[in-house]
Design a protein around this motif. Structure first.
Motif, PDB file in Angstrom:
ATOM      1  N   ASP A  73      -4.893   3.171  18.375  1.00  0.00           N
ATOM      2  CA  ASP A  73      -4.593   2.263  19.362  1.00  0.00           C
ATOM      3  C   ASP A  73      -5.725   1.958  20.159  1.00  0.00           C
ATOM      4  O   ASP A  73      -6.926   2.471  19.784  1.00  0.00           O
ATOM      5  CB  ASP A  73      -3.676   3.025  20.329  1.00  0.00           C
ATOM      6  CG  ASP A  73      -2.304   2.914  19.817  1.00  0.00           C
ATOM      7  OD1 ASP A  73      -1.661   3.811  20.240  1.00  0.00           O
ATOM      8  OD2 ASP A  73      -1.942   1.996  19.153  1.00  0.00           O
ATOM      9  N   TYR A  74      -5.810   1.050  21.003  1.00  0.00           N
ATOM     10  CA  TYR A  74      -7.261   0.503  21.618  1.00  0.00           C
ATOM     11  C   TYR A  74      -7.313   1.953  22.738  1.00  0.00           C
ATOM     12  O   TYR A  74      -6.677   2.540  23.256  1.00  0.00           O
ATOM     13  CB  TYR A  74      -6.938  -0.493  22.547  1.00  0.00           C
ATOM     14  CG  TYR A  74      -7.197  -1.893  21.791  1.00  0.00           C
ATOM     15  CD1 TYR A  74      -8.112  -2.284  21.101  1.00  0.00           C
ATOM     16  CD2 TYR A  74      -5.688  -2.574  21.525  1.00  0.00           C
ATOM     17  CE1 TYR A  74      -8.330  -3.403  20.365  1.00  0.00           C
ATOM     18  CE2 TYR A  74      -6.063  -3.612  20.627  1.00  0.00           C
ATOM     19  CZ  TYR A  74      -7.166  -3.873  20.117  1.00  0.00           C
ATOM     20  OH  TYR A  74      -7.221  -5.189  19.255  1.00  0.00           O
ATOM     21  N   ALA A  75      -8.477   2.230  22.635  1.00  0.00           N
ATOM     22  CA  ALA A  75      -9.055   3.339  23.326  1.00  0.00           C
ATOM     23  C   ALA A  75     -10.506   3.480  23.503  1.00  0.00           C
ATOM     24  O   ALA A  75     -11.194   2.927  22.919  1.00  0.00           O
ATOM     25  CB  ALA A  75      -8.288   4.657  22.780  1.00  0.00           C
ATOM     26  N   SER A  76     -10.901   3.899  24.832  1.00  0.00           N
ATOM     27  CA  SER A  76     -12.105   3.812  24.823  1.00  0.00           C
ATOM     28  C   SER A  76     -12.948   5.351  24.458  1.00  0.00           C
ATOM     29  O   SER A  76     -12.306   6.138  24.530  1.00  0.00           O
ATOM     30  CB  SER A  76     -12.554   3.639  26.374  1.00  0.00           C
ATOM     31  OG  SER A  76     -12.134   4.701  27.111  1.00  0.00           O
ATOM     32  N   LYS A 103      -4.708   1.020  12.797  1.00  0.00           N
ATOM     33  CA  LYS A 103      -5.501   2.042  12.506  1.00  0.00           C
ATOM     34  C   LYS A 103      -5.381   3.048  13.598  1.00  0.00           C
ATOM     35  O   LYS A 103      -5.079   4.354  13.487  1.00  0.00           O
ATOM     36  CB  LYS A 103      -7.025   1.865  12.198  1.00  0.00           C
ATOM     37  CG  LYS A 103      -7.682   3.114  11.533  1.00  0.00           C
ATOM     38  CD  LYS A 103      -9.197   3.136  11.324  1.00  0.00           C
ATOM     39  CE  LYS A 103      -9.965   2.716  12.785  1.00  0.00           C
ATOM     40  NZ  LYS A 103     -10.288   4.029  13.382  1.00  0.00           N
ATOM     41  N   ASP A 108       0.752  -1.198   0.001  1.00  0.00           N
ATOM     42  CA  ASP A 108      -0.103  -0.028  -0.002  1.00  0.00           C
ATOM     43  C   ASP A 108       0.956   1.197  -0.158  1.00  0.00           C
ATOM     44  O   ASP A 108       0.208   2.407  -0.414  1.00  0.00           O
ATOM     45  CB  ASP A 108      -0.790   0.056   1.250  1.00  0.00           C
ATOM     46  CG  ASP A 108      -1.900  -1.058   1.099  1.00  0.00           C
ATOM     47  OD1 ASP A 108      -2.471  -1.434   0.044  1.00  0.00           O
ATOM     48  OD2 ASP A 108      -2.993  -1.247   1.979  1.00  0.00           O
ATOM     49  N   PRO A 168       3.611  12.787   0.334  1.00  0.00           N
ATOM     50  CA  PRO A 168       2.461  11.944   0.474  1.00  0.00           C
ATOM     51  C   PRO A 168       2.946  10.449   0.650  1.00  0.00           C
ATOM     52  O   PRO A 168       2.255   9.647   0.708  1.00  0.00           O
ATOM     53  CB  PRO A 168       1.800  12.269  -1.005  1.00  0.00           C
ATOM     54  CG  PRO A 168       3.166  12.761  -1.959  1.00  0.00           C
ATOM     55  CD  PRO A 168       3.891  13.302  -1.116  1.00  0.00           C
TER      56      PRO A 168
END
Lengths: 214, 797
Positions: A211-214, A209, A126, A197
């Motif tokens: 991080d884990y976050a609430s 995409k 990609d 770019p």
């Protein structure tokens, strides 16, 4: 090789017509030299010469990053990497896809018949980004790392000097100007450049995409 | 309330109280525990739910990212952009496929500015603008996602840029995943709590999704749930719910999640525990009840046993074996009871010894004798007989009075000893009291009675020696035989006594009871016992019958006659109780009372100025009383009455019974100066020779000769000759039974000195006699005159 080929061509052309050259130094709005910018003069001659160019895949990058070609040029896509690539373009100037298997003896070729910007991507990788700028003129050149380049052109035909670079994004920026008569030009951009770019190649794992976050 | 009941009640009530308290505590703590547990579970559920939602969203975003890079999709989009007039069917079909694969509700592709190019949504059609433009940033195109409420649905929308390649933005892929009832059901399963997705404000909620099919959405919607963070409680359809409400992250609206657990359902988990506890408590209560009953019994049984034992002790059974094994206070008490039982037994042995022994002679006493007799009666075989012999000494009272009680007691002891020596096997001896001894012969036949009486009378053959005096005693034995003479111990004893009195009367050494004796025997026996009391208790009174000096037709004196007015039986005739008094030895006391009263009366008359000779009657027994003369002298002296004012009358028969004894006593009286009179003269067959030797002053002709004096020539002769004889012997003659003037006149002719009878008056009580005196037609002798009294003739003349 290409340069020498072009130089030879220009010499040939120059001998045929009113040969003129233009020394250009390109600076960004900070006054720093800007490399890889494509400069060309239009309109070009009515007759075009068939030409070839190479867009190589090296180390999972398109090489060169930006490849200016004249309309009708056949670009070959060799694969220097030991892995497969799936080069494609959805650009209107040229839609295509090429499955580049590793180190094939004969690189696949593609002829670019329409002027326009062809954005190259790899469906497998990609982050790979490359541009083929198909021009309707043979008088084009790319700035080097000093921001310098030299254009040989037929002064009788070419009137306007154009510029393109992936980072020039300011809509106020003048993308063309009249060809100066004295043969030298220092072109300083007025607008700020946008960042490169080209996405970074991920290191170990696919880029998440978020991080884990609430 | 019994001790047992108290112990039982106390234990059971205590246990019940503890159990109720415990149950209440258990219920309260389970409730609190459940509440806190549910609160913890809800917090945990919230964390799980948040995590799960996040995971889902990440997964869905990742899916969208992948789809956005799909080369085919890029191709389709590129085709559509290349020829916009072409229908978007191909792209829509591709999107449908992607949506189906990723289980999205719908998928859309828009141009970079948000114009929908193609999609699978029925609401968002190609050509329309996406309603979530803020997600689309063309300059810095990035994937964005959000929970939105779209219509009545909760959607997780992902806006993913489509690059060809990056940064060449070709358009946007929009994928929507619905959080529907099914999804919330999954969340509910994971988190362990009921889940409802709401938006809106308190009181105006909108329930968008829930795992509960039967959730009363309208009721829930109108709830005023607290805004504060944390666990709270509210009622839903009457059931208490513990709940937690939290906003959902990354949402533009008031979307929130409500996590609930039914407290009733939670508490229901404890119901088996509560049942178990209740049954354990019931069993414990039962066991404790039995235990308390057992303890109460171990305490109360020895006590009630002891109560029984004490009752038996109280009823006289001292052989009760006492349970002294019990420990503690009860055992101590039991041992004390044993000591008490022994003490009582010892004392009662002493008491019963005293109760059944005559302390003087150490023979059995009356009670013992009666008991033995009763026992013999109950054990007597049919056809066999039982004899009761009652031995009573004659004149023992006189002896006692003469020699003193100590001597009498010694005598009784000697007699007892002799009788005991004579006692034959199988026979019982007892001293009933006084000088009365009883013998029980069982079995006995009528023929053995007299020999038995003779056998025991042998004790009297030898004289007794008391204080150096040797004396011979006589005794009468009364005999009663069972079953001929009585059925009971009482009647046998009584009849033996009756027989004994009969024997005394007949001067017979022994007498057998005969039923005809019994007619008055009861009254007589009663009277005998009461006579002494009558003398002391003032039931006796003295009546006076006047005597007339015939020649002077003046009052000469009175004869004192004792009368007994019994408080129950009324007037008792003297000829009934005086013989009784003589038999019982009470006559001496009676005579002494008469003497005292008569002398006092004589003194009273003297003080009134009347010179009345006062005559008293004495018994033959009085003549045997050695202190009699001294007593009269003392009484006369005490009342300052001249001895000549007192006339002592004695019956002819009494004198003749023992003339020698009478002589001595009469002599003493005569020497005292007291006038002596022979009563009832003519009935006693006395010899003139004897009469001549007596120091008497007066003869009283019996009324049987006087009553028919006028009509019976024999009586006239007897009276006349008696008068002549008496006068010859220098005696005054008194005629009794003078009832008419004619008789009085005749007596006057015959030269009789004194008359007595109903012509003058019947015997009168003191008050009546006083009034008679006042109305007297006769001359009253003045105290100063000596009257017609003559000096008594000295004895021997």
């Amino acid at each position: 090789m290409l340069k020498s080929a072009l130089a030879l061509l220009l010499v040939l052309l120059g001998t045929l017509a009113q040969a003129q050259n233009l020394e250009i130094v390109l600076l960004d709005n900070q006054g720093k030299p800007l490399s890889d910018a494509v400069l060309w003069i239009e309109p070009g001659p009515a007759q075009s010469q068939p030409a070839t160019a190479v867009m190589d895949q090296q180390k999972r990058q398109f090489t060169p990053y930006v490849l200016p070609v004249q309309v009708g040029t056949t670009v070959s896509f060799p694969n220097a990497d030991p892995i497969n690539h799936h080069v494609y373009s959805f650009s209107p100037a040229k839609r295509f896809e090429l499955r580049l298997h590793q180190q094939k003896a004969a690189p696949q070729e593609m002829r670019f018949d329409q002027p326009g910007l062809v954005t190259l991507g790899c469906n497998i990788h990609d982050w790979m980004l490359g541009f083929i700028l198909v021009l309707d003129t043979p008088w084009f050149a790319q700035t080097d790392s000093q921001g310098k380049t030299r254009l040989d052109f037929d002064a009788a035909a070419g009137q306007t000097l154009h510029i393109w670079h992936p980072r020039i994004a300011d809509p106020q920026e003048a993308m063309s100007r009249a060809v100066p008569s004295d043969g030298t030009l220092t072109w300083q951009l007025t607008g700020a450049l946008k960042r490169d770019p080209r996405p970074k190649e991920p290191k170990a794992r696919p880029m998440a995409k978020d991080d884990y976050a609430s | 309330m019994t001790l047992r009941g108290k112990i039982l009640g106390f234990f059971l009530l205590l246990l019940l109280a503890v159990m109720v308290l415990l149950l209440a505590l258990v219920y309260r703590s389970t409730y609190q525990h459940t509440l806190s547990q549910v609160a913890g579970q809800l917090n945990f559920a919230h964390a799980v739910l948040s995590n799960e939602l996040q995971s889902r969203r990440q997964a869905q975003s990742a899916m969208a990212d992948l789809i956005a890079k799909d080369f085919t999709l890029l191709g389709e989009i590129a085709d559509l952009i290349a020829s916009p007039q072409q229908e978007a069917q191909s792209l829509s079909a591709a999107l449908e496929s992607f949506a189906s694969r990723s289980q999205a509700s719908f998928a859309l592709v828009s141009a970079p500015e948000g114009l929908i190019l193609a999609g699978t949504s029925g609401e968002l059609l190609p050509g329309a603008q996406l309603p979530w433009n803020d997600l689309l940033d063309t300059d810095d195109a990035q994937s964005k996602e959000r929970l939105v409420v779209f219509g009545e649905r909760v959607l997780h929308i992902n806006a993913t840029p489509i690059f060809a390649p990056r940064p060449n933005l070709m358009g946007w892929l929009l994928m929507a995943f619905e959080l529907d009832d099914q999804a919330t059901a999954h969340l509910a399963r994971l988190s362990g709590a009921d889940v409802a997705l709401l938006d809106g404000r308190p009181g105006q909620y909108r329930v968008l999704a829930s795992n509960l099919q039967a959730l009363p959405r309208a009721e829930l919607a109108s709830q005023l749930l607290p805004n504060a963070e944390g666990v709270f409680r509210f009622d839903l359809q009457g059931l208490e719910q513990v709940a937690l409400r939290a906003p959902l992250v990354d949402t533009s609206s008031e979307l929130q999640v409500l996590l609930m657990r039914s407290l009733a359902a939670e508490l229901a988990d404890y119901q088996p525990l509560q049942w178990q506890l209740a049954s354990i408590f019931t069993i414990a209560l039962l066991l404790a009840g039995l235990g308390a009953l057992w303890i109460a019994n171990t305490v109360s049984r020895p006590l009630s046993q002891m109560v029984d034992n004490v009752r038996r002790i109280a009823s006289g059974d001292y052989q009760v074996p006492m349970e002294t094994q019990a420990s503690g206070e009860v055992g101590l008490l039991a041992r004390e009871f044993v000591a008490m039982q022994q003490g009582i037994a010892e004392r009662e042995t002493t008491i019963s010894f005293l109760a059944y022994r005559d302390p003087l002679t150490e023979l059995a006493n009356r009670n013992r004798f009666v008991a033995e007799l009763q026992q013999a009666l109950t054990q007597c075989p049919p056809g066999a007989g039982i004899a009761v012999l009652l031995m009573d000494l004659d004149n023992f009272k006189d002896l006692n009075d003469t020699l003193g009680h100590d001597a009498g007691d010694q005598l009784l002891c000697q007699l007892a000893a002799r009788l005991q020596v004579l006692l034959r096997p199988g026979e019982q001896l007892a001293r009933l009291g006084g000088d009365e001894f009883a013998l029980l012969i069982s079995p006995c036949q009528p023929g053995w009675l007299i020999p038995a009486a003779e056998h025991y009378r042998a004790a009297l053959h030898e004289p007794f020696a008391v204080r150096g005096i040797s004396m011979t005693l006589n005794a009468t034995v009364g005999i009663a035989l069972y079953p001929d003479h009585g059925e009971s111990a009482g009647s046998l004893l009584q009849h033996a006594e009756v027989a004994m009195y009969l024997g005394k009367q007949q001067r017979s050494p022994y007498a057998l009871y005969r039923p005809e004796l019994d007619r008055h025997s009861l009254l007589r026996l009663a009277l005998m016992s009461e006579l002494k009391g009558a003398v002391e208790g003032g039931q006796l009174s003295l009546y006076f019958q006047p005597k007339l000096n015939i020649r002077a037709r003046s009052l000469y004196g009175v004869e004192c006659l004792v009368r007994w007015i019994h408080p129950v039986h009324g007037f008792i005739p003297p000829d009934e109780f005086i013989p009784l008094a003589e038999q019982t030895g009470n006559v001496c006391a009676l005579t002494r009372w008469v003497v005292r009263t008569a002398v006092a009366q004589s003194r009273a008359w003297q003080e009134q100025g009347l010179d009345l000779k006062t005559a008293i009657n004495i018994s033959a027994l009085d003549l045997a009383d050695p202190g009699f003369a001294g007593f009269i002298a003392a009484q006369l002296a005490e009342h300052d009455v001249p001895p000549s004012a007192l006339i002592v009358e004695i019956t002819e028969s009494a004198v003749m019974a023992d003339p020698e004894l009478a002589m001595g006593q009469l002599q003493e009286l005569c020497e005292l100066g007291v006038q002596l009179s022979i009563d009832d003269y003519g009935t006693g067959y006395s010899s003139m020779a004897q009469l001549k030797r007596l120091p008497v002053h007066e003869l009283k002709i019996d009324k049987s000769f006087v009553l028919d004096l006028l009509s019976n020539p024999d009586d006239d002769i007897i009276v006349r000759s008696t008068i002549e004889l008496g006068h010859n012997m220098n005696l005054k003659i008194v005629a009794e039974g003078v009832e008419t003037e004619a008789i009085l006149d005749r007596l006057d002719q015959l030269g009789c000195d004194i008359a007595q009878g109903y012509l003058l008056s019947k015997p009168l009580p003191p008050a009546a006699f006083a009034s008679w005196l006042e109305n007297c037609q006769w001359h009253l002798p003045a105290a100063t005159t000596e009257g017609a009294a003559r000096q008594p003739r000295p004895p021997g003349n």
